[in-house]
Design a protein around this motif. Structure first.
Motif, PDB file in Angstrom:
ATOM      1  N   ASN B  50     -51.081  68.752 -51.558  1.00  0.00           N
ATOM      2  CA  ASN B  50     -51.691  67.430 -50.987  1.00  0.00           C
ATOM      3  C   ASN B  50     -51.678  67.244 -49.606  1.00  0.00           C
ATOM      4  OD1 ASN B  50     -52.710  65.206 -50.165  1.00  0.00           O
ATOM      5  ND2 ASN B  50     -52.275  64.221 -52.098  1.00  0.00           N
ATOM      6  N   GLN B  52     -51.488  65.436 -47.670  1.00  0.00           N
ATOM      7  CA  GLN B  52     -51.659  63.745 -47.638  1.00  0.00           C
ATOM      8  C   GLN B  52     -50.416  63.273 -47.863  1.00  0.00           C
ATOM      9  OE1 GLN B  52     -54.115  61.378 -49.710  1.00  0.00           O
ATOM     10  NE2 GLN B  52     -55.331  60.947 -47.931  1.00  0.00           N
ATOM     11  N   ASN B  53     -49.360  64.168 -48.826  1.00  0.00           N
ATOM     12  CA  ASN B  53     -47.708  63.827 -49.198  1.00  0.00           C
ATOM     13  C   ASN B  53     -47.233  65.049 -48.337  1.00  0.00           C
ATOM     14  OD1 ASN B  53     -48.758  62.098 -50.752  1.00  0.00           O
ATOM     15  ND2 ASN B  53     -48.721  63.478 -52.599  1.00  0.00           N
ATOM     16  N   LEU B 115     -45.162  60.944 -43.191  1.00  0.00           N
ATOM     17  CA  LEU B 115     -46.481  61.069 -44.138  1.00  0.00           C
ATOM     18  C   LEU B 115     -45.803  60.091 -45.505  1.00  0.00           C
ATOM     19  CD1 LEU B 115     -47.343  64.666 -45.038  1.00  0.00           C
ATOM     20  CD2 LEU B 115     -48.492  62.733 -43.533  1.00  0.00           C
TER      21      LEU B 115
END
Lengths: 483, 282
Positions: B50, B52-53, B115
């Motif tokens: 992911n 976003q991570n 992040l």
């Protein structure tokens, strides 16, 4: 050291079963399969649950030295006593190696809850020891062993159990074997005298037991040495699965490989119509097609496989038609085989010589043939014959094929061309790839000089070898005889 | 685990002494006290991790000014699916033996930098590691620099889990800061009883509070470090830097170098570090 089965114990067990069953008309739903003791210890300060003479030696007729085994109350890793093995020197009149087994005194033990045989060991020298379990001198169903390098201080040895679920009733509690110490590192199995300078030494073993360690991992069985092999062959041929082993990673991070019985493996064929494989890994090729042989140990897939492509029925060379009284047979299933036949009396490095059997008829396959001498006891006088016959099938397209006869001369010894002689015949032009060719070579046609220096036209009174020469070709040979 | 590990052995000799003196763990101490989940990656979506991570650190460290990542490591990190992917509910970081961009091995290094950065909390992951000489998997954290001038070890490093592949029953937790970094880090080994780190998943975590970091594996607290411990370990030279700033999470598999030694003929490639989840609690 012959072991006798305790008939009284077996009788007792039978009686017990009989009584239990006779109490009820049907087997109780509570009934569970009989299980055997799970005793872990094999030797601590004393043997645990072993036969009275707990060491059973390998056969002294084979060189095993039964006097070399004992116990030692002055040395122990733990407690007061250890096993002491005085490894004999090569010239020991009682035998030049020591080895044998410890056997459960009862009907065997259930070892399914353990993952290793462990013990502590040290040597007076840094020799090596073969050790394992599963050999009981009765059925030897699940042997496992490993080669262990010794240190001069106590070290713990871990022998992984490949698939403990197999060991529901095991009598073979321990096995060891050790030979003399190779001080100079010059032992060569092909040279008996190379062992003469070896020395005897002492090995102590203590605290032998089965354990559930939980710290063994990455178990990896192998067949065909872990290689995915391919084989083109004919139906009717049989192949034994080779190159089997099992390796586990020890808690120390070291890999420990063991030798093991094929009985730990479950073999399977991807296409049993083409090839079948038995419980012991013997593969039989049935008909044309493709099949891949693989194996598992427990739920672990073995590395390595054999992909078989069968090109169809193998046709043997046609049977000879002459009566046996008219021929001098060297190699043939149809006639007798000459005394002392050696299909590789001498040959080039890298040659592969294999006897193969198709539909009950044996033949010889030479691969990577440079030269090979076919020999036998003494020499033969073929001056009364006119021809030599060989059935030959060339497997490598275009390869040369030359037949030579080597006559040892009146002294009957292969000692050069003083009294000896040799000559060759080039049969290359008669070869047909992958088909049998019956060569019938007149004995006065061996006119070519030979690779070893023969001038051609050999004498025929003392023939000692038939020599086959090629440029690394592969050939099948059958039915070799003079007539 | 970042740099300068040449005195590694010395550090390990010192650690037990330190522990005897300073780390009498209270038997009744709870392993974890923080139970409010604030961030997690369960690796439930097949494909690339992911974004976003996770960011990737690419290369052999040269671009970062530390060729071999400061430890003579042999791998080139990539973000290719051959080296990192999510499948079947787990993150798989795979080290391969292959010629790539001048290196002989490839692998991957994932960071939450930029992040997800956090100070204090309970950070844990459920992980299975590869085995064999030369493998060096890690789950660790680095502090976020406040200025461009701030460098390691001033920023602080918390190693939640490290393992070398030829010690399959041992993992270790460490901390690095000014006066106790590289081979002089404060570290402790944990040895499994009757189990291995390469054949089953285990939970590796820390609980990080002001003036204390507790290290645990599964349900066992095995190391608890405070500023007093740093003082004793470094004769007052070391500075506790873990009250200063947030840190980010790193997951990677290194190959070879100073700490694990280089792979040998028996080392099997490719192999993977498998991460079931990373969770952060307050």
């Amino acid at each position: 050291m012959v072991h006798t089965i305790k008939h009284t114990q077996i009788l007792g067990l039978l009686l017990l079963i009989l009584m239990t069953v006779s109490c009820e008309r049907d087997i109780s739903e509570d009934a569970v399969p009989a299980t055997f003791p799970t005793t872990a210890e094999v030797y601590t300060d004393n043997p645990v649950g072993l036969t009275d003479e707990f060491f059973i030696s390998f056969d002294p007729a084979g060189g095993a030295n039964p006097e070399a085994f004992g116990t030692d109350d002055n040395e122990a890793y733990l407690g007061s006593s250890s096993i002491r093995i005085d490894v004999p020197a090569p010239n020991d009149p009682n035998g030049n190696f020591v080895g044998g087994i410890f056997k459960d005194r009862g009907d065997g033990r259930n070892l399914t809850g353990y993952d290793a045989l462990t013990f502590w060991v040290k040597g007076s020298l840094t020799g090596s020891l073969e050790a394992g379990f599963g050999t009981d001198f009765e059925i030897d169903e699940f042997p496992v062993s490993a080669f262990i390098d010794l240190a001069t201080d106590w070290r713990k040895v871990i022998i992984p159990i490949p698939d403990p679920s197999r060991l529901v009733q095991e009598k073979g509690m321990f096995l060891f074997a050790a030979g003399s110490f190779d001080v100079l590192g010059d032992d060569n199995p092909d040279v008996a005298t190379s062992f003469d300078d070896n020395v005897g030494y002492t090995i102590w073993i203590d605290e032998i037991r089965f354990e559930k360690l939980g710290t063994l991992g990455q178990g990896q069985p192998k067949i065909f040495n872990g290689v995915d092999e391919t084989l083109e062959t004919f139906s009717g041929s049989t192949i034994q699965t080779t190159g089997i082993s099992y390796t586990a990673n020890l808690p120390s991070g070291m890999n420990q490989s063991v030798q093991l019985s094929t009985n730990y493996f479950t073999f399977s064929s991807s296409n049993p119509n083409v090839a079948t494989v038995t419980d012991t890994g013997e593969i039989t090729v049935l008909t044309s097609g493709e099949a891949t042989i693989t194996a598992t140990v427990g739920n672990l897939s073995a590395d390595g496989s054999l992909q078989i492509t069968t090109t169809g029925d193998f046709e043997n060379a046609p049977d000879p038609t002459l009566p046996e009284s008219d021929v001098l047979s060297i190699y043939s299933d149809f006639y007798s085989v000459i005394d002392g036949l050696d299909v590789g009396a001498f040959n080039n490095d890298g040659i592969n010589i294999e006897a193969q059997t198709f539909n009950g008829n044996e033949l010889i396959e030479y691969q990577n043939l440079g030269f090979v001498g076919i020999g036998w006891n003494d020499t033969v006088d073929v001056s009364g014959f006119t021809h030599i016959h060989l059935d030959v099938q060339r497997l490598t397209s275009g390869s040369n094929f030359i037949v030579e006869l080597l006559d040892y001369g009146p002294d009957g010894i292969d000692n050069g061309f003083g009294d000896g002689s040799a000559g060759g015949f080039n049969a290359t032009s008669q070869m047909i790839d992958e088909e049998w060719v019956g060569l019938d070579i007149p004995l006065n046609s061996f006119t070519l000089p030979t690779g070893a220096g023969g001038a051609g036209n050999p004498n025929l009174n003392n023939i000692g070898n038939i020599i086959l020469v090629s440029n690394s070709g592969a050939f099948l040979i059958d039915n070799v005889y003079f007539y | 685990m970042k740099k300068f590990l040449k005195k590694y052995i010395t550090a390990f000799i010192m650690v037990p002494i330190f522990l005897l003196q300073a780390c009498d763990l209270d038997e009744t101490q709870e392993v974890v006290t923080k139970n409010n989940l604030v961030w997690a990656d369960e690796f439930d979506q097949d494909g690339a991790p992911n974004p976003q991570n996770w960011n990737f650190e690419i290369g052999d460290g040269t671009e970062q000014g530390i060729p071999g990542w400061g430890n003579n490591e042999l791998q080139y990190y990539t973000d290719r699916p051959e080296n990192v992917k999510v499948e079947n509910g787990v993150l798989v970081i795979t080290a391969r033996e292959e010629s790539f961009q001048g290196s002989n091995y490839t692998s991957a290094r994932l960071v939450t930098r930029g992040l997800f950065e956090k100070q204090y909390g309970r950070f844990e992951a459920r992980i299975k590691v590869p085995y064999g000489k030369g493998y060096w998997p890690a789950f660790w954290m680095l502090g976020v620099p406040e200025t461009a001038e701030e460098e390691w070890p001033q920023i602080g490093e918390i190693d939640i889990m490290e393992n070398v592949g030829d010690e399959p029953t041992i993992a270790f937790g460490s901390m690095h800061g000014p006066g106790y970094s590289g081979g002089e880090s404060i570290s402790k080994e944990f040895e499994l009883d009757g189990d291995r780190f390469d054949t089953s998943f285990h939970i590796f975590g820390i609980e990080w509070s002001p003036n204390r970091i507790n290290y645990y594996i599964d349900d066992k607290l095995y190391q608890s470090l405070t500023p007093e411990d740093v003082d004793e370990e470094t004769d007052g030279e070391g500075v506790w830097v873990f009250n200063d700033r947030p840190s980010y999470i790193i997951l990677n598999v290194a190959v070879g170098g100073n700490l694990p030694g280089n792979p040998n003929a028996e080392t099997i490639f490719p192999q993977s570090m498998v991460v079931d989840y990373v969770r952060v609690y307050e």
